[in-house]
Design an enzyme around this catalytic site. Structure first.
Site, PDB file in Angstrom:
ATOM      1  N   ALA A   1      28.910  31.655  45.822  1.00  0.00           N
ATOM      2  CA  ALA A   1      29.223  31.584  44.393  1.00  0.00           C
ATOM      3  C   ALA A   1      29.058  30.172  43.859  1.00  0.00           C
ATOM      4  CB  ALA A   1      30.654  32.072  44.152  1.00  0.00           C
TER       5      ALA A   1
ATOM      6  N   SER B   1      33.299  44.816  48.133  1.00  0.00           N
ATOM      7  CA  SER B   1      34.426  44.642  49.041  1.00  0.00           C
ATOM      8  C   SER B   1      34.265  45.526  50.270  1.00  0.00           C
ATOM      9  CB  SER B   1      35.744  44.984  48.347  1.00  0.00           C
ATOM     10  OG  SER B   1      36.825  44.831  49.250  1.00  0.00           O
TER      11      SER B   1
ATOM     12  N   LYS C   1      36.936  42.701  41.047  1.00  0.00           N
ATOM     13  CA  LYS C   1      36.872  42.269  42.445  1.00  0.00           C
ATOM     14  C   LYS C   1      37.791  41.067  42.687  1.00  0.00           C
ATOM     15  CE  LYS C   1      35.233  41.780  46.680  1.00  0.00           C
ATOM     16  NZ  LYS C   1      35.492  40.414  47.073  1.00  0.00           N
TER      17      LYS C   1
ATOM     18  N   HIS D   1      41.237  42.342  42.920  1.00  0.00           N
ATOM     19  CA  HIS D   1      41.296  43.010  44.230  1.00  0.00           C
ATOM     20  C   HIS D   1      41.619  41.990  45.317  1.00  0.00           C
ATOM     21  CE1 HIS D   1      39.278  43.779  48.084  1.00  0.00           C
ATOM     22  NE2 HIS D   1      39.436  45.063  47.880  1.00  0.00           N
ATOM     23  N   ASN D   2      40.929  40.857  45.288  1.00  0.00           N
ATOM     24  CA  ASN D   2      41.149  39.826  46.297  1.00  0.00           C
ATOM     25  C   ASN D   2      42.546  39.214  46.188  1.00  0.00           C
ATOM     26  OD1 ASN D   2      38.536  40.346  46.965  1.00  0.00           O
ATOM     27  ND2 ASN D   2      37.794  38.268  46.745  1.00  0.00           N
TER      28      ASN D   2
ATOM     29  N   GLU E   1      44.806  41.552  47.750  1.00  0.00           N
ATOM     30  CA  GLU E   1      44.563  41.413  49.196  1.00  0.00           C
ATOM     31  C   GLU E   1      45.386  40.256  49.777  1.00  0.00           C
ATOM     32  OE1 GLU E   1      40.815  39.593  51.529  1.00  0.00           O
ATOM     33  OE2 GLU E   1      40.339  41.334  50.282  1.00  0.00           O
TER      34      GLU E   1
END
Length: 452
Positions: free
Chosen positions: A75, A127, A183, A186-187, A190
């Site tokens: 990234a 993911s 995402k 989501h991380n 996590e």
């Protein structure tokens, strides 16, 4: 329609995505500066389904129009550089799909720049780690193009994970950065889930439970109605031995990060959303790199821990973690005009990703509370609060830190409190800085300053 896709980036994720495409009869035209790497991968993929190029112009020329190119590079600057280079080589109607862990604002910027050149762009959150990339990841795609079916039907649908009900764990969100935003959150979830698990592990081991016992606890959690991928791998990790010795016991307690948890926290601050579970998880990793020595000898008061009670406390904490993340996605969707349906997000995460869990099946009944809708299910969940609080208090009395559990419980207690003491904070700010206060009984007057 041709089934060729360009690929730039052959790290662990890129290589496994290439093999996944090949499994689905999609020919990968890959660019990499290393001829040796290209040859090695080619030798492990059926003939004709992988072609490597060390010249990017040759790779682009090998694709049929409209071209589709997936980039899987780090990234930030690396991604921007590849996007800029490709934009000068592609034509109107071609596609660039950023499958890296890009910041959603970078995807918004890249999408808008490419749109001016007539090139389609999609920010694709992927993911599932190495295994997910190889056999079916959860895919979160953000784009505004009305031609998005050109890449979804022929390519991305084929490689995505499938849940237990045979639905693809692949969703399209309306906005260049929307997929990477989902995402990113989501991380963040996590991070919090991993921290919670580590706290449960810590409580159990310091309560005198050996690794076999702790492993069995996570095995039962994995098989339960809130079973998850992270519970499953934790059971396997704790069980892993070499020559009779636990591998886990030989690993240093220093945890690092790659930035996405930090992005989640920064985005939450910008949007005015509290995600204390994610913040505590991130800070725990930072603290693990900066611990101080102590000569204090601790005496642990060991006691029985009923699995049923532990199960209920974990469930409440996990609901808090997911609700915080969904609240952030909801706010991000509104602020950026992405119109994200949270039920789509829950379906998106049901398989192929790191936060995959059966708990997602319960959340549709609870997410209405984020819009201030009454929920009997959520009210019943609040009844578990004393149990969770008792676990935390017992751990803290024994000097066992529970940052994520505490933050998660406090989010519930604060969010659903009948009143908060922040009226005092208003008064303090007005006292020392004349920042004014808002009165309960006369809101039409607006903020007023009190002569203290």
């Amino acid at each position: 329609m041709s089934k060729k896709i360009g690929l730039i980036g052959l790290g662990v994720m890129g290589e496994n995505i290439a093999k996944n495409f090949a499994d689905n009869e999609i020919s990968v035209q890959a660019f990499n500066s290393s001829r040796e790497k290209l040859k090695r991968i080619q030798n492990n993929i059926p003939k004709g389904l992988f072609n490597g190029y060390t010249n990017i112009d040759e790779m682009v020329a090998s694709l049929d129009v409209p071209r589709r190119i997936l980039i899987m590079v780090p990234a930030g600057e690396a991604t921007t550089k590849v996007v800029d280079e490709l934009s000068d080589k592609l034509s109107d109607g071609d596609w660039i799909i950023d499958g890296g862990n890009s910041h959603y604002k970078d995807s918004e910027k890249n999408g808008n720049l490419l749109h001016k050149k007539g090139i389609n762009f999609a920010g694709l959150g992927i993911s599932g780690g190495e295994e997910g990339a190889r056999y079916g990841p959860a895919l979160m795609l953000g784009s505004i193009s009305n031609k998005v079916s050109e890449i979804t039907n022929e390519f991305l649908d084929k490689i995505s994970a499938v849940d237990s009900e045979k639905n693809n764990c692949f969703k399209i969100y309306k906005g260049y950065g929307a997929g990477h935003f989902v995402k990113m959150v989501h991380n963040g979830i996590e991070y919090a889930e991993m921290q919670l698990i580590s706290e449960i592990y810590d409580i159990l081991r310091k309560n005198g439970k050996n690794n076999d016992y702790i492993s069995e606890v996570f095995s039962k959690l994995s098989d339960s109605s809130q079973g998850s991928y992270l519970f499953e791998i934790t059971h396997k990790i704790i069980n892993k031995k070499i020559e009779g010795d636990s591998i886990l016991d030989k690993i240093s307690p220093i945890a690092r990060h790659k930035g996405t948890g930090k992005w989640t926290i920064e985005s939450a601050l910008e949007l005015g959303v509290a995600v204390p579970s994610v913040s505590s998880a991130f800070e725990s990793r930072i603290i693990s790199q900066n611990t101080l020595s102590s000569n204090q000898e601790l005496t642990i008061e060991k006691g029985d821990i009923r699995f049923e009670d532990l199960y209920k406390a974990i469930y409440q904490v996990r609901v808090s973690i997911f609700m915080q993340g969904l609240n952030l996605i909801n706010k991000g969707g509104v602020e950026n005009k992405w119109n994200i349906d949270l039920n789509d997000v829950l379906e998106n995460w049901k398989s192929g990703c790191i936060v995959k869990t059966k708990l997602l099946n319960d959340l549709p009944l609870l997410i209405g509370v984020l819009n201030n809708e009454p929920s009997k299910e959520f009210n019943s969940l609040l009844d578990v609060t004393p149990l969770t609080s008792d676990f935390i208090q017992k751990a803290n009395r024994n000097s066992i830190p529970t940052p994520c559990m505490s933050a998660s419980l406090n989010w519930i207690l604060s969010t659903f409190a009948h009143s908060l003491p922040t009226n005092l904070i208003q008064a303090q700010r007005d006292y020392f800085g004349s920042h004014t206060v808002e009165l309960l009984n006369s809101p039409e007057e607006g903020p007023v300053h009190i002569d203290w």
